[in-house]
Design an enzyme around this catalytic site. Structure first.
Site, short mmCIF file in Angstrom:
data_model
loop_
_atom_site.label_atom_id
_atom_site.label_comp_id
_atom_site.label_asym_id
_atom_site.label_seq_id
_atom_site.Cartn_x
_atom_site.Cartn_y
_atom_site.Cartn_z
N ASP A 202 44.28 49.98 23.67
CA ASP A 202 45.33 48.96 23.79
C ASP A 202 45.67 48.28 22.47
O ASP A 202 46.53 47.41 22.43
CB ASP A 202 44.97 47.92 24.85
CG ASP A 202 43.81 47.02 24.47
OD1 ASP A 202 43.52 46.11 25.24
OD2 ASP A 202 43.19 47.22 23.41
N CYS B 168 50.33 50.28 46.92
CA CYS B 168 50.18 48.84 47.17
C CYS B 168 50.85 48.40 48.47
O CYS B 168 50.44 47.40 49.07
CB CYS B 168 50.75 48.03 46.01
SG CYS B 168 49.76 48.13 44.50
N CYS C 60 51.39 44.60 50.37
CA CYS C 60 50.33 43.66 50.00
C CYS C 60 50.79 42.76 48.85
O CYS C 60 51.37 43.24 47.87
CB CYS C 60 49.07 44.42 49.59
SG CYS C 60 47.73 43.35 49.01
N CYS D 44 47.02 34.41 42.14
CA CYS D 44 47.08 34.08 40.70
C CYS D 44 47.10 32.57 40.51
O CYS D 44 48.00 31.88 41.01
CB CYS D 44 48.32 34.71 40.06
SG CYS D 44 48.45 34.34 38.29
N CYS E 96 49.40 33.84 31.99
CA CYS E 96 48.22 34.57 32.45
C CYS E 96 46.96 33.95 31.83
O CYS E 96 46.86 33.81 30.61
CB CYS E 96 48.34 36.04 32.06
SG CYS E 96 46.91 37.03 32.51
N CYS F 123 40.35 36.82 32.75
CA CYS F 123 40.43 36.36 34.14
C CYS F 123 40.47 37.58 35.05
O CYS F 123 41.19 38.54 34.76
CB CYS F 123 41.69 35.52 34.35
SG CYS F 123 41.95 34.97 36.05
N CYS G 86 43.08 38.43 39.98
CA CYS G 86 43.97 39.39 40.65
C CYS G 86 43.26 40.71 40.97
O CYS G 86 43.67 41.44 41.86
CB CYS G 86 45.23 39.64 39.83
SG CYS G 86 44.98 40.49 38.27
N CYS H 128 42.15 42.15 45.08
CA CYS H 128 42.85 43.41 45.39
C CYS H 128 42.05 44.24 46.41
O CYS H 128 40.89 44.56 46.17
CB CYS H 128 43.04 44.22 44.11
SG CYS H 128 43.83 45.83 44.39
#
Length: 381
Positions: free
Chosen positions: A133, A187, A190, A197, A213, A239, A242, A246
């Site tokens: 990343d 998903c 949902c 969040c 975020c 964090c 989320c 899930c």
């Protein structure tokens, strides 16, 4: 021939401990391009991204002769085997799961380097550029198009096997490999990640306002807005909210990658010792984790916020020392806020003492705000 080569690369990837691998073309990511431009228009970028959107969507800006992209995923654990427990006066913070083990950039780079060497052995004139990343491409977009998983409503890649608990990396190459097919998004209707969040940073399915975020907010180096400090709780880096909520992550915990395993004392560290840790100690203890890349100041600021969250009166001597003696205005300002949140007669005396000495306007304003807060609560004499 390339079908056989692809299978050899897949087999080798499994041998060296890569959990998932997929192949896609090096064609530009045109749908992503539209999303990124809209993201910028709305002011949702964090500032950590590559500024040139063309580079982010077109692999040929990175490798001129690019033909394919190989995407890889490494699973990481979601549970600490024997988590340390916080007790009154010895409270702990929490580091997000992706930063529990050795810095995932190092883990992925090692695997990608091994894969690249193997590719050169098979095809001597092979060219490749490996990245995680910190590279220009979107790891999630590449992995989705390469069939490793689908992008969830929280914008994280979700795999059928490992949920979203995966590190992602990719390799652009001049070899043309047969492409894998993207997965269907699973998903459905949902909305648990959106609903859970803490800052409503997930604006809509697949769109996150990075500036809201908490994962990004823990990495900021400046003074945080009060609303965000209230939401931060005892998060020190990143964090996971989320991901925790899930359904695709329910019951998932993979600890087979040794380098991803947590050191419990770094995954859930004691708060107060982090306020007095030296630069040398911090580097020696934290340098191999992804949480160290921004230095110790953001983590210490987050520790101060966490102590306010717990209203830890045993931390008052430390917070007093920081407010009066620390050279960093952000640390002094956050300490003033934290003291106001903890409250009490002793805090009034600390704040009044600091008010006389303080020269920085922002810190002084925070001290006055905290004193006013105590006055409104009927604490001041």
């Amino acid at each position: 021939m390339n079908e056989k080569l692809k299978q050899k690369v897949i087999d080798y990837a499994q041998q060296i401990g890569i959990d998932k691998i997929g192949f896609t073309s090096a064609e530009p990511f045109r749908e992503l391009e539209k999303i990124l431009h809209r993201h910028r228009e709305l002011g949702y970028e964090s500032g950590f991204e590559e500024k040139d959107i063309d580079k982010r969507v077109n692999p040929k800006f990175t490798l001129k002769n690019a033909k394919s992209i190989i995407a890889i995923a490494i699973a990481y654990p979601s549970k600490i085997p024997q988590p340390p427990k916080g007790v009154e006066g010895e409270y702990r913070g929490f580091v997000a799961r992706l930063a529990w083990g050795i810095d995932y950039h190092l883990i992925l780079q090692e695997k990608l380097n091994q894969l690249g060497i193997y590719l050169k052995q098979m095809v001597p004139d092979a060219e490749y550029v490996a990245m995680t990343d910190t590279g220009v491409l979107s790891d999630h977009a590449v992995a989705e198009r390469a069939g490793i998983g689908w992008i969830g409503k929280n914008s994280l890649l979700i795999t059928p096997e490992f949920g979203s608990y995966v590190y992602l990396g990719e390799m652009i190459t001049n070899i043309s490999f047969p492409e894998d097919h993207p997965m269907e998004n699973q998903c459905g209707d949902c909305t648990r990640c959106l609903d859970a969040c803490p800052t409503q940073a997930i604006v809509q399915a697949g769109q996150v306002n990075a500036k809201r975020c908490l994962s990004y907010i823990t990495q900021r180096k400046d003074m945080l807005e009060e609303e965000l400090m209230e939401k931060l709780g005892n998060r020190l880096y990143g964090c996971d909210t989320c991901q925790i909520v899930c359904p695709k992550n329910k019951g998932i915990n993979f600890g087979h990658q040794e380098k991803t395993l947590p050191n419990p004392e770094l995954a859930k560290p004691l708060l107060k010792p982090l306020l007095t840790i030296s630069n040398k100690e911090f580097k020696e203890t934290w340098r191999q984790t992804a949480a160290a890349w921004r230095g110790k100041k953001p983590i210490q600021r987050n520790v101060i916020i966490a102590l306010a969250h717990f209203k830890d009166k045993t931390a008052l001597p430390l917070l007093k020392d920081l407010l009066i003696n620390d050279e960093r205005p952000v640390i002094r300002q956050t300490s003033a806020w934290s003291l106001g949140k903890i409250g009490g007669k002793e805090v009034e005396e600390i704040l009044l003492q600091a008010k006389i000495k303080e020269k920085d306007d922002k810190v002084l304003q925070e001290i006055i705000r905290s004193l006013n807060k105590l006055a409104n609560e009927g604490i001041l004499s």
